[in-house]
Write a protein that holds these residues in place. Sequence first.
Motif, PDB file in Angstrom:
ATOM      1  N   HIS A  74      62.671  36.943  78.348  1.00  0.00           N
ATOM      2  CA  HIS A  74      62.298  36.264  79.587  1.00  0.00           C
ATOM      3  C   HIS A  74      63.272  35.123  79.864  1.00  0.00           C
ATOM      4  N   ARG A 100      58.325  30.270  82.605  1.00  0.00           N
ATOM      5  CA  ARG A 100      58.854  31.404  81.851  1.00  0.00           C
ATOM      6  C   ARG A 100      58.630  32.652  82.691  1.00  0.00           C
ATOM      7  N   PRO A 102      59.212  36.634  82.986  1.00  0.00           N
ATOM      8  CA  PRO A 102      59.519  37.856  82.230  1.00  0.00           C
ATOM      9  C   PRO A 102      60.553  38.723  82.955  1.00  0.00           C
ATOM     10  N   TRP A 105      58.097  41.983  84.923  1.00  0.00           N
ATOM     11  CA  TRP A 105      57.026  41.129  85.467  1.00  0.00           C
ATOM     12  C   TRP A 105      55.879  41.981  85.982  1.00  0.00           C
ATOM     13  N   LEU A 138      52.009  35.268  79.019  1.00  0.00           N
ATOM     14  CA  LEU A 138      53.435  35.607  79.061  1.00  0.00           C
ATOM     15  C   LEU A 138      53.684  36.966  78.427  1.00  0.00           C
ATOM     16  N   ALA A 143      54.267  35.573  84.996  1.00  0.00           N
ATOM     17  CA  ALA A 143      55.141  34.405  85.121  1.00  0.00           C
ATOM     18  C   ALA A 143      54.257  33.175  84.919  1.00  0.00           C
TER      19      ALA A 143
END
Length: 559
Positions: A74, A100, A102, A105, A138, A143
Amino acid sequence: MNFRILGAMATLLVAGCGDSDEAPLPNLTAATTSSLASCADLAARLAYPDTSIMAVNAIAAGTLAVAGKPIPAHCQVQGQMHRRTSAVDGQAYAIGFEMRLPLNWNGRFYYQANGGLDGSVLAATGMVGGGGPLDNALNMGFAVISSDAGHGAPTPFFGIDPQARLDYGYQAVGKLTPMAKALIRGAYGKGPDRSYIGGCSNGGRHAMVAAARYADQYDGYLVGNPGYRLPLAAIANIAGGKTYAALASTPGDPSTGFTAAERGLVSRAVLGKCDALDGVADGLVQDTGACQAAFDLNRDVPTCSGARDGSCLSAAQKSGIGALFSGAKTETGTTIYTSFPYDAGFATAGWASWKFSAPSTRDAGAVGLVWAVPPESVAGFDGATFVANGNLGNMLARVNATSPTYPESGYAFMTPPNGSNLAALKHRGAKMLVYHGTSDPIFSSDDTTAWYEGLRAANGGDAANFARYFRVPGMNHCSGGPATEQFDMLTPLVNWVEKGQAPDSVTAGARGAGNAGGVNSDLPAAWSASRSRPLCPYPKVARYKGSGDVEQASSFACQ
């Protein structure tokens, strides 16, 4: 119903706004996935007013882990919003954050509401609920954003600045949310399809406040052990600190006012009266409401005829401790907060820490510096002195006071403006899941129960079509205690929001030897290491079906 919460419930009912219509609620569609090729050019695509992007870092798969499982690759985005210098205390402030994002997503955004006094940008992973989590948002593909809520240290000294107070109370969430959605849009080419906010303790309070103030911004609200009326809980805990200090057998050590042996004595006495109320004696008080009627501290715990030796409580202890459980009061008899339920989780180190250490190390600074109007002087402030010499009535008055410099009271900026009116949330199809440990030593589950009763009353007697509340028997503050306190409430919340699947129960497990999320040292030795129980939506209670393995959730039903 626990008769001791009726007063608090009545207050909520007066404040509540009726919303008893039965029109069908909207169904929200499911999020759709997207992807991010790399972090390399992300900084150039991210921009938002009054926001500085400080760094964008590529985080390789396995750099972070949850329960031993590597979290996928990420991008970490670090930044600040609204940098300024205070005209009141001369200090520099900003709302620090990290996101953060990914590479793969799931189309969802999660606001990670942190606990305590905030002041630290914790890793943006996103809690799912309960102790020793086996997953996080996460890792699921959300996100996630985490922030310091507008001040750069987990200390109370930011409370001198009026704006820092408001950011901590509610405004940081309001400022960060649209920024985070804009950054997501810049990264993936679309904004989040569905947005969630969650946290425990003060993080639970953040989520509960957001449900009232920012109902248009989130589709799902995950509220754990909330400090719903946090300033009042803190003053009540200071009252407790004073009481335990007065009962202490060793001057200066409030823990000797209610020793571990004595707390174990009371816990066992509660079990003796209440354990079997759910159909089986299994070391858990699942019918919390019935327990409060069944147990009597004066009757069911021996009174010492001589020295205290752990097998009895003195008459002074019964009077002082009983008054705290009934609801701490000021010196003139004004109720400060609410009652606490008698339960089986009082003998733990976590319970003791909140009751005996927190009044001077946590509560004093928050009450005196963050919420009081006017605040105490930072120079020479000492929490122990504040607790020992402070007047409870004066503390209560000052957290409700305002001034030209501090136009919003500490109580006002920390609590939902009308906690029982969630009509905006309800009618847009959003959902809310709330949980609270019944052995929480700092925020009482009685307070959350009273809040939920007020919410039910404001919705024709039933709020279960958009908000459900789960009591966690035996759990201390957010985790620990003799409890099955490892559970995932984020997944059922998503399923309710996006699939219309309302959770009729949530399975919780014990964290015994070998548990991937870590061992809970408070578990009784007689329990199976993998004991499970259903958590039930209030007012239902998990009851034994009459047959089957008492260590398995399948042997219990929510009734």
